[in-house]
Enzyme design. Sequence first.
Site, PDB file in Angstrom:
ATOM      1  N   ASP A 196     -14.281 -56.649  75.044  1.00  0.00           N
ATOM      2  CA  ASP A 196     -12.956 -56.522  75.637  1.00  0.00           C
ATOM      3  C   ASP A 196     -12.416 -55.111  75.538  1.00  0.00           C
ATOM      4  OD1 ASP A 196     -12.783 -59.228  76.034  1.00  0.00           O
ATOM      5  OD2 ASP A 196     -10.653 -59.203  75.522  1.00  0.00           O
ATOM      6  N   LYS A 218     -13.997 -54.200  82.903  1.00  0.00           N
ATOM      7  CA  LYS A 218     -14.354 -53.751  84.251  1.00  0.00           C
ATOM      8  C   LYS A 218     -14.533 -54.905  85.229  1.00  0.00           C
ATOM      9  CE  LYS A 218     -16.280 -49.379  82.839  1.00  0.00           C
ATOM     10  NZ  LYS A 218     -17.338 -49.119  81.876  1.00  0.00           N
ATOM     11  N   MET A 333       2.108 -58.688  72.017  1.00  0.00           N
ATOM     12  CA  MET A 333       2.230 -58.617  73.484  1.00  0.00           C
ATOM     13  C   MET A 333       3.700 -58.671  73.881  1.00  0.00           C
ATOM     14  SD  MET A 333      -0.882 -61.193  74.546  1.00  0.00           S
ATOM     15  CE  MET A 333      -0.540 -62.476  73.356  1.00  0.00           C
TER      16      MET A 333
HETATM   17  N1  SAH Z   1      -6.971 -61.192  69.093  1.00  0.00           N
HETATM   18  C1  SAH Z   1      -6.117 -60.057  68.817  1.00  0.00           C
HETATM   19  C2  SAH Z   1      -4.858 -60.058  69.617  1.00  0.00           C
HETATM   20  C3  SAH Z   1      -5.047 -60.010  71.107  1.00  0.00           C
HETATM   21  S1  SAH Z   1      -3.530 -60.036  71.973  1.00  0.00           S
HETATM   22  C4  SAH Z   1      -5.812 -60.028  67.302  1.00  0.00           C
HETATM   23  O1  SAH Z   1      -6.149 -60.969  66.587  1.00  0.00           O
HETATM   24  O2  SAH Z   1      -5.274 -59.015  66.849  1.00  0.00           O
HETATM   25  C5  SAH Z   1      -3.202 -58.328  72.200  1.00  0.00           C
HETATM   26  C6  SAH Z   1      -2.043 -57.874  71.337  1.00  0.00           C
HETATM   27  O3  SAH Z   1      -2.483 -57.634  70.010  1.00  0.00           O
HETATM   28  C7  SAH Z   1      -1.436 -56.564  71.757  1.00  0.00           C
HETATM   29  O4  SAH Z   1      -0.493 -56.748  72.790  1.00  0.00           O
HETATM   30  C8  SAH Z   1      -0.749 -56.121  70.490  1.00  0.00           C
HETATM   31  O5  SAH Z   1       0.454 -56.823  70.280  1.00  0.00           O
HETATM   32  C9  SAH Z   1      -1.725 -56.609  69.443  1.00  0.00           C
HETATM   33  N2  SAH Z   1      -2.652 -55.560  68.987  1.00  0.00           N
HETATM   34  C10 SAH Z   1      -3.992 -55.639  68.986  1.00  0.00           C
HETATM   35  N3  SAH Z   1      -4.538 -54.531  68.454  1.00  0.00           N
HETATM   36  C11 SAH Z   1      -3.508 -53.729  68.112  1.00  0.00           C
HETATM   37  C12 SAH Z   1      -3.414 -52.442  67.514  1.00  0.00           C
HETATM   38  N4  SAH Z   1      -4.495 -51.761  67.165  1.00  0.00           N
HETATM   39  N5  SAH Z   1      -2.177 -51.913  67.312  1.00  0.00           N
HETATM   40  C13 SAH Z   1      -1.084 -52.595  67.653  1.00  0.00           C
HETATM   41  N6  SAH Z   1      -1.111 -53.814  68.211  1.00  0.00           N
HETATM   42  C14 SAH Z   1      -2.310 -54.379  68.439  1.00  0.00           C
END
Ligand code: SAH
Length: 407
Positions: A196, A218, A333
């Site tokens: 992803d 992509k 998000m």
């Molecule tokens: N599965 C992922 C989340 C996917 S949803 C997890 O467990 O973290 C995507 C959201 O995750 C983004 O909109 C943001 O809110 C958060 N996110 C993921 N990586 C991040 C990062 N490095 N810094 C800040 N927010 C992050």
Amino acid sequence: MEDTPVYATGLLLEGRRVVVVGGGHVAQRRVPVLIGAGARVVVVAPEVTPAIEGLVGAGEVQWVRRGFEPADLDDTWYAVAATDDAEVNAAVSRAAEERRVFCVRSDDASLATAWTPAVGTAAGVTVAVHGGRDPRRSAAVRDQVLDGLRAGTITSERHRPHAAGVTLVGGGPGDPQLISLAGRRALMEADVVVADRLAPRELLGELPSDVELVDVAKLPRGRSAQQEEINRIIVERALAGQSVVRFKGGDNFVFGRGYEEVIACREAGVPVTVVPGLTSPIAVPAIAGIPVTHRGIVHEMTIVSGHLPPGHPESLTNWPALAATNGTLLLMMAVQNAPHIAAALVAGGRPASTPVAVVCDGTMPAERTVLSTLGELEHDLVAEAVKPPAIIVVGEVVAVAHPERYA
Ligand code: SAH
């Protein structure tokens, strides 16, 4: 001794009598390993450490509670002289020599007839390193080899296991150090990695050159069509006999649609394994120095998707209920809908002065934290030009981490 030739071998000690003379900390380190090898371990010592005593109580070792006597080594296969008294150790050496029993010495390896290598096991391989006179050097070499085995960087192409199936691997918040050992290994051993946009990119750069990379970012747009396409790819590849890693940022089951992929695999009869990842709503604040709970301050935290604004007909979130608690909220998000969310929380009873931290690009070079409050959030997001990805932390824990800002 540096040049003393050593014949490395592995002893099969199952059911065989091994005598450890001494009951202190050296013995305590050796005994569990011998038990692990199935040896019938006898400890000879007037006193033992509480840990050894525990093993005696559990029936895992026999304790002869007195000083050493040469006859202790009768019918013995292997001896460990581990007292802090050189004379006793010398007596053990002599008795062992007379009986043709190999004997290691904790005090002076040059007087021993066997040396213990630095040992460890990873990925089904036992590594033993003899580093001459320097035990730290052997331990360091062993650790590097074990790390390589765990990470999958040491694995010959020919021996790469080809278990057909799908492994969901959570990559953590972005820093390549923050993936689990199991996750890194699965990546290195995959035939195909389906990755992803938010999956830790640097790790993909380390993939062996023959690992195929399918970059989901992509694929053509349209969220549900895209997910169906991903399901189709992972199932088809696994059915074709490939080992597939579905690689995502954070944890695949936290707003990662991971379970939809599990269901698709199950329906197709494809075996699935799951390697959890450090999820961003907890790991990103932690990296930014903000705890998600703190004793005496909050007894709950809630991870909430903010991808739909409060009041949206498809929203499944009870915003008034979340507003009515004082627990930590971890919004994901949520950058776009943050003003709506802040307004709903204040309308539901959270003070407008409630501290808020917006942690953007957690663990990346561009990481930054914007401190605000529910009342000022809308203004601050615009003023600071905040863009996703970000974790929005709402609650008193933010003030715990930044007392100067919220005094
Ligand atoms: N599965 C992922 C989340 C996917 S949803 C997890 O467990 O973290 C995507 C959201 O995750 C983004 O909109 C943001 O809110 C958060 N996110 C993921 N990586 C991040 C990062 N490095 N810094 C800040 N927010 C992050």
